[in-house]
Design an enzyme around this catalytic site. Structure first.
Site, PDB file in Angstrom:
ATOM      1  N   HIS A   6       0.802  -1.229   0.000  1.00  0.00           N
ATOM      2  CA  HIS A   6       0.000   0.000   0.000  1.00  0.00           C
ATOM      3  C   HIS A   6       0.830   1.271   0.000  1.00  0.00           C
ATOM      4  O   HIS A   6       0.263   2.358   0.145  1.00  0.00           O
ATOM      5  CB  HIS A   6      -0.909   0.051   1.231  1.00  0.00           C
ATOM      6  CG  HIS A   6      -1.943  -1.014   1.279  1.00  0.00           C
ATOM      7  ND1 HIS A   6      -3.223  -0.839   0.788  1.00  0.00           N
ATOM      8  CD2 HIS A   6      -1.898  -2.274   1.750  1.00  0.00           C
ATOM      9  CE1 HIS A   6      -3.916  -1.951   0.974  1.00  0.00           C
ATOM     10  NE2 HIS A   6      -3.121  -2.841   1.557  1.00  0.00           N
ATOM     11  N   LYS A  22      -9.152  13.512   4.427  1.00  0.00           N
ATOM     12  CA  LYS A  22      -8.236  12.367   4.415  1.00  0.00           C
ATOM     13  C   LYS A  22      -7.233  12.600   5.531  1.00  0.00           C
ATOM     14  O   LYS A  22      -7.230  13.670   6.145  1.00  0.00           O
ATOM     15  CB  LYS A  22      -7.522  12.251   3.070  1.00  0.00           C
ATOM     16  CG  LYS A  22      -6.887  13.590   2.611  1.00  0.00           C
ATOM     17  CD  LYS A  22      -6.207  13.489   1.266  1.00  0.00           C
ATOM     18  CE  LYS A  22      -7.144  13.532   0.087  1.00  0.00           C
ATOM     19  NZ  LYS A  22      -7.209  12.327  -0.688  1.00  0.00           N
ATOM     20  N   ARG A  23      -6.361  11.610   5.829  1.00  0.00           N
ATOM     21  CA  ARG A  23      -5.326  11.846   6.822  1.00  0.00           C
ATOM     22  C   ARG A  23      -4.505  13.077   6.429  1.00  0.00           C
ATOM     23  O   ARG A  23      -4.321  13.353   5.233  1.00  0.00           O
ATOM     24  CB  ARG A  23      -4.413  10.623   6.934  1.00  0.00           C
ATOM     25  CG  ARG A  23      -5.052   9.432   7.631  1.00  0.00           C
ATOM     26  CD  ARG A  23      -5.459   9.745   9.049  1.00  0.00           C
ATOM     27  NE  ARG A  23      -4.304   9.897   9.898  1.00  0.00           N
ATOM     28  CZ  ARG A  23      -3.920   9.040  10.834  1.00  0.00           C
ATOM     29  NH1 ARG A  23      -4.627   7.945  11.057  1.00  0.00           N
ATOM     30  NH2 ARG A  23      -2.852   9.264  11.576  1.00  0.00           N
ATOM     31  N   LYS A  45       0.048  14.493   0.924  1.00  0.00           N
ATOM     32  CA  LYS A  45      -1.317  14.724   0.445  1.00  0.00           C
ATOM     33  C   LYS A  45      -1.556  16.213   0.173  1.00  0.00           C
ATOM     34  O   LYS A  45      -2.551  16.596  -0.422  1.00  0.00           O
ATOM     35  CB  LYS A  45      -2.330  14.182   1.447  1.00  0.00           C
ATOM     36  CG  LYS A  45      -2.228  12.645   1.621  1.00  0.00           C
ATOM     37  CD  LYS A  45      -3.212  12.128   2.649  1.00  0.00           C
ATOM     38  CE  LYS A  45      -3.023  10.658   3.006  1.00  0.00           C
ATOM     39  NZ  LYS A  45      -3.682   9.727   2.067  1.00  0.00           N
ATOM     40  N   THR A  49      -8.884   6.159  -1.840  1.00  0.00           N
ATOM     41  CA  THR A  49     -10.218   5.583  -1.972  1.00  0.00           C
ATOM     42  C   THR A  49     -11.260   6.672  -1.713  1.00  0.00           C
ATOM     43  O   THR A  49     -12.390   6.574  -2.186  1.00  0.00           O
ATOM     44  CB  THR A  49     -10.421   4.421  -0.969  1.00  0.00           C
ATOM     45  OG1 THR A  49      -9.893   4.818   0.299  1.00  0.00           O
ATOM     46  CG2 THR A  49      -9.699   3.176  -1.432  1.00  0.00           C
ATOM     47  N   LYS A  84     -15.068   7.644  -3.295  1.00  0.00           N
ATOM     48  CA  LYS A  84     -16.287   7.913  -2.506  1.00  0.00           C
ATOM     49  C   LYS A  84     -16.902   9.247  -2.924  1.00  0.00           C
ATOM     50  O   LYS A  84     -18.122   9.363  -3.077  1.00  0.00           O
ATOM     51  CB  LYS A  84     -15.963   7.923  -1.011  1.00  0.00           C
ATOM     52  CG  LYS A  84     -15.515   6.557  -0.495  1.00  0.00           C
ATOM     53  CD  LYS A  84     -14.883   6.617   0.890  1.00  0.00           C
ATOM     54  CE  LYS A  84     -14.070   5.347   1.148  1.00  0.00           C
ATOM     55  NZ  LYS A  84     -13.172   5.472   2.314  1.00  0.00           N
TER      56      LYS A  84
HETATM   57  O1  HBZ Z   1      -3.901   2.544   1.710  1.00  0.00           O
HETATM   58  C1  HBZ Z   1      -3.285   3.726   2.166  1.00  0.00           C
HETATM   59  C2  HBZ Z   1      -2.662   4.439   0.971  1.00  0.00           C
HETATM   60  O2  HBZ Z   1      -1.981   5.589   1.402  1.00  0.00           O
HETATM   61  C3  HBZ Z   1      -3.791   4.815   0.024  1.00  0.00           C
HETATM   62  O3  HBZ Z   1      -3.272   5.422  -1.127  1.00  0.00           O
HETATM   63  C4  HBZ Z   1      -4.577   3.577  -0.364  1.00  0.00           C
HETATM   64  O4  HBZ Z   1      -5.718   3.921  -1.086  1.00  0.00           O
HETATM   65  C5  HBZ Z   1      -5.017   2.817   0.880  1.00  0.00           C
HETATM   66  C6  HBZ Z   1      -5.687   1.511   0.540  1.00  0.00           C
HETATM   67  O5  HBZ Z   1      -4.945   0.782  -0.362  1.00  0.00           O
HETATM   68  N1  HBZ Z   1      -2.330   3.412   3.190  1.00  0.00           N
HETATM   69  C7  HBZ Z   1      -2.686   3.509   4.478  1.00  0.00           C
HETATM   70  O6  HBZ Z   1      -3.803   3.864   4.799  1.00  0.00           O
HETATM   71  N2  HBZ Z   1      -1.750   3.153   5.401  1.00  0.00           N
HETATM   72  C8  HBZ Z   1      -1.962   3.138   6.725  1.00  0.00           C
HETATM   73  O7  HBZ Z   1      -2.997   3.496   7.231  1.00  0.00           O
HETATM   74  C9  HBZ Z   1      -0.874   2.643   7.618  1.00  0.00           C
HETATM   75  C10 HBZ Z   1      -1.228   2.056   8.804  1.00  0.00           C
HETATM   76  C11 HBZ Z   1      -0.235   1.605   9.650  1.00  0.00           C
HETATM   77  C12 HBZ Z   1       1.088   1.760   9.299  1.00  0.00           C
HETATM   78  C13 HBZ Z   1       1.438   2.343   8.108  1.00  0.00           C
HETATM   79  C14 HBZ Z   1       0.444   2.796   7.258  1.00  0.00           C
HETATM   80  O8  HBZ Z   1       2.047   1.306  10.129  1.00  0.00           O
END
Ligand code: HBZ
Length: 831
Positions: free
Chosen positions: A373, A565-566, A571, A673, A677
């Site tokens: 991801h 978003k975060r 971003k 995503t 939405k």
């Molecule tokens: O995953 C996100 C991507 O940034 C986004 O582009 C993509 O659409 C989505 C689904 O594939 N990544 C995250 O949300 N990552 C985290 O939340 C995350 C959680 C714990 C971690 C590192 C990243 O240790």
């Protein structure tokens, strides 16, 4: 009513009565649950009692289907997908389950007849925030689609007692409040105290000879804790299939408790219990430095070990010998958080079940698939070898052995290429030795995928270039999707009704490609008028709620320009902020003849330790304070930061957006995503060629998407030639004026230092090239404003956006995984 119609409707009613879905049955069960579970009668019930009674009434109806599904999967030995994810960002269950059961309207009517405020009951639910953002929410969308697509599946994760923090805004700053989602009980989960597995930590390993005299390894741990299962049923839409979400809670292992107790150390035993329970206590925020996160490694091992032991138990109970484990299960690793599973399955098969290395390795590689991801180097997980040695000594041995065999293979394939061996190793040797979890995941899996076309290409050409050269057939793309049930039907019922009316059926809810039927009505002035009315109604709802929670009054007639978003530098919420400052300056200088009124709306959490992200939140709120209190401009612009963006508050936002901000630096957002939405709810996108934006633009048509900025290739080139943000700052007087205005103290009550860390970083480093894309963004925003003036055209574009979003349903994504990656066919469960 015609005779035929009348008899049809009575037969539907009969069927509803039989299955307990009739209004009368719902009302009766609701009152019974209120009485027998909550111990209340109508007159004294609190809103929470009413919610609990509604939840149990709904859950009872899921359970019937759940038991039937479980029985069928067991007798059919159905091949099952296990989705291993450290996060499931589920959102509230009640409304979603009512929609999937097909009884949301009946329930509303039942509520009315009981004189209940249905919306207030839904509002009472605390969402399980067991995820950070996109990755966790994707897992939740996939659970919905797995059930809807009738794929037998189990989601495995952690039942965090505290999920993602609640965000409050105080004096413009983010303040984190602890999330207490379990405080009032969780009616959706069923504890399974008897489904419990020991998880080992620490200690040492030793060799011994088994009864056949064969040398074997065993792990003598220094402590053991138990994982206990908590199950949540996940019902598909309009089907009988219910899958299982099994989350693990950590508890002190009884044997260990008693050990301490027996030597009279009662307090020691209690202490051990508390220690053990910390493992599933709290979700880690992302975007934080990995250093020192011992507890996080413990969590990863904890849920992976419980899940694999559970899969083995299920296999032994139903199918029999473990030889065909990989025929019974496919296991998807949601990023590298569960990548330890590769070593843990090896350990379980060899040490506990007596299999040889070769047999175990063959099975392991056939079982796992891995989704990446992120390409951001700082987000790639590595764990220090020393930490591993202390916590998971047996796993370290296994990883060393996997690596030894793997690197031998590389040396044979690429004679003399020691540099390649170093690059591909599971152990990074530069500086402190660390285990590369992504390499472990790739080597241990049969398939690896990225989450959007561009991202999957970059995965192959950058992050896993060497692995792609070795195993090109291993690499796939599955573009993300989101569930139209939650993000259209539940969150935007007015739009859903209009689409159903216009299409003449509601089959689009299970087959989103069918919304394309709207396309042929895009010119219809009748549809356009209704479409506009639906959007306006959603904007009014949001306006009222935002006024209530923030005190800021928006004008529903203004363009709602939303970035939710975060909060992260990549971003680029600060690029959006620069545009707001530009609008402000131009209004103040009287440069805009006939401005298009805008409401700039933000939502999102920053990781608690991510200073610059928190400063961006403060900046947005600081700008809001000035703009919203300046009568010279606030007829044309307002700025609001919506606190605590999560699934529940997001559901209020998506329907109301006119413009969706997807402005990350090209090459950095794996997919996104939120972009899907918003577009599904009729917002137009202003975006870069990043993540799934590319595919969204292709799908909705270039003319219905506002594109700006550098491509991923441009970015790479610019980095190679040496990016100098300073030149942009001095080369564009408007950009300079915008940044200087921040530093002037206007937004900080005269404090010229407050935002310096941010502005200095932009001018001197600007790692995400905000300044390089600034001009293109401002010009594109002017095109947006011009387009918005022509409302008829805008609404037409909005209709076409929705009509062409079929591809971005998570049902499509799940079907692709099932067919191309897992090799699992649907097992329909009759209603
Ligand atoms: O995953 C996100 C991507 O940034 C986004 O582009 C993509 O659409 C989505 C689904 O594939 N990544 C995250 O949300 N990552 C985290 O939340 C995350 C959680 C714990 C971690 C590192 C990243 O240790």
């Amino acid at each position: 009513m015609s005779k035929a119609k009348a008899s049809e409707s009575t037969s539907v009613e009969r069927e509803h009565t039989r299955t307990g879905m009739s209004k009368a049955a719902l009302k009766q069960d609701f009152l019974d649950n209120l009485f027998y579970i909550q111990g209340r009668f109508r007159e004294v019930a609190t809103p929470h009692d009413l919610y609990m009674a509604a939840a149990f009434t709904t859950r009872d109806r899921l359970l019937k289907r759940w038991v039937k599904s479980a029985q069928a999967f067991k007798t059919l030995h159905a091949r099952t997908l296990c989705y291993l994810s450290a996060e499931f960002l589920l959102g509230p269950h009640l409304a979603n389950n009512l929609v999937n059961l097909g009884i949301i309207e009946t329930s509303q009517e039942a509520g009315q007849e009981l004189d209940l405020d249905f919306e207030a009951i839904l509002e009472e639910e605390e969402e399980p925030g067991l995820g950070n953002g996109g990755l966790g929410r994707l897992a939740a969308c996939f659970m919905d689609s797995l059930s809807t697509c009738q794929i037998p599946a189990i989601g495995y994760g952690i039942r965090y007692e505290f999920g993602i923090f609640d965000q409050a805004i105080e004096d413009g700053w983010q303040v984190e409040k602890s999330d207490t989602w379990l405080r009032n009980g969780n009616p959706w989960e069923i504890p399974r105290p008897k489904i419990r597995f020991p998880v080992l930590y620490g200690g040492h390993t030793e060799q011994y000879r088994d009864q056949n005299g064969e040398p074997r390894m065993r792990w003598v741990p220094s402590w053991v804790i138990d994982g206990v299962a908590y199950d949540t049923p996940i019902l598909g839409y309009g089907v009988g299939n219910v899958n299982l979400l099994r989350l693990w809670k950590a508890e002190a292992s009884e044997s260990f408790d008693f050990q301490a107790f027996n030597v009279g150390d009662y307090y020691g035993a209690v202490h051990a219990k508390i220690e053990a329970e910390t493992i599933s206590k709290v979700l880690y925020p992302n975007d934080e430095p990995e250093a020192g996160k011992e507890l996080r490694l413990k969590q990863q091992h904890f849920f992976v070990s419980c899940s694999l032991q559970d899969m083995i138990r299920l296999h032994l109970n139903t199918v029999g010998p473990l030889d065909d484990f990989a025929d019974k299960f496919a296991a998807q690793l949601n990023d590298t958080h569960p990548a330890l599973a590769v070593a843990e399955l090896m350990r379980l098969l060899m040490d506990d079940h007596g299999m040889t290395w070769d047999r175990s390795w063959e099975m392991t590689q056939r079982t796992f698939c891995y989704t990446n991801h992120t390409l951001l180097p700082e987000a790639l997980e590595t764990w220090s070898v020393t930490l591993f040695e202390r916590l998971l000594p047996r796993h370290l041995e296994i990883i060393y052995e996997i690596n030894r065999r793997f690197l031998d293979e590389i040396r044979m394939r690429f004679l003399g290429d020691e540099d390649r061996v170093r690059r591909m190793s599971l152990i990074a040797e530069d500086g402190e030795r660390r285990i590369r979890m992504a390499h472990l995941a790739v080597v241990g899996s049969k398939a690896v995928n990225g989450v959007a076309k561009l991202h999957s290409e970059l995965v192959k050409s950058t992050l896993f270039k060497d692995f792609n050269a070795l195993w090109p057939e291993k690499f796939h793309n599955v573009t993300n999707g989101v569930t139209p049930r939650r993000f259209m039907v539940v969150s935007n019922p007015r739009l859903a009704r209009l689409i159903t009316e216009c299409c003449g059926h509601d089959d689009w809810i299970r087959d989103l490609d069918r919304v394309r039927a709207l396309e042929s009505h895009a010119e219809s002035s009748d549809l356009q008028a209704q479409w506009k009315a639906v959007k306006l109604a959603a904007k009014r709802d949001l306006t009222e709620w935002l006024k209530h929670v923030t005190g800021v009054q928006l004008d529903p007639a203004a363009m709602f320009d939303v970035q939710a978003k975060r909060i992260h530098e990549y971003k680029r919420q600060h690029l959006n902020a620069l545009h707001i400052i530009r609008c402000y300056q131009e209004l103040k200088q009287g440069l805009l003849k006939d401005p298009v009124p805008r409401a700039f709306i933000f939502g999102g959490k920053a990781a608690p330790a991510y200073f610059l992200a928190k400063l961006i939140i403060k900046l947005i709120n600081a700008i809001a304070e000035v703009v919203n209190n300046d009568p010279e401009v606030n007829g044309f612009m307002r700025v609001v930061f919506m606190p605590d963006f999560n699934v529940k508050t997001g559901q209020r936002l998506y329907p109301a957006a006119d413009l969706s901000e997807q402005i990350s630096l090209a090459g950095k957002e794996a997919s996104g995503t939120g972009n899907m939405k918003f577009s599904m709810n009729g917002a137009l996108t202003i975006g870069t060629l990043d993540g799934a934006n590319l595919e969204i633009r292709e799908a909705v048509g270039k003319e219905n998407f506002f594109l700006f900025g550098m491509t991923a290739e441009d970015v790479l080139e610019k980095q190679i030639e040496g990016y100098r943000p300073w030149d942009y700052y001095h080369g564009d007087h408007e950009l300079k004026a915008d940044i200087d205005l921040i530093n002037s103290g206007l937004f900080s009550h005269g404090d010229t230092k407050l935002f310096r860390p941010l502005t200095d970083d932009l001018i001197n480093h600007d790692p995400f090239m905000v300044l390089a894309d600034y001009r293109a963004y401002i010009e594109c925003q002017q095109r947006v404003s011009e387009a918005y003036r022509d409302q008829q055209h805008w609404v037409r574009m909005s209709i076409l956006n929705v009509a062409r979003m079929g591809y971005f349903s998570s049902d499509r994504a799940i079907r692709e995984y099932a067919k191309n990656i897992w090799g699992i066919a649907p097992t329909p469960i009759d209603l």
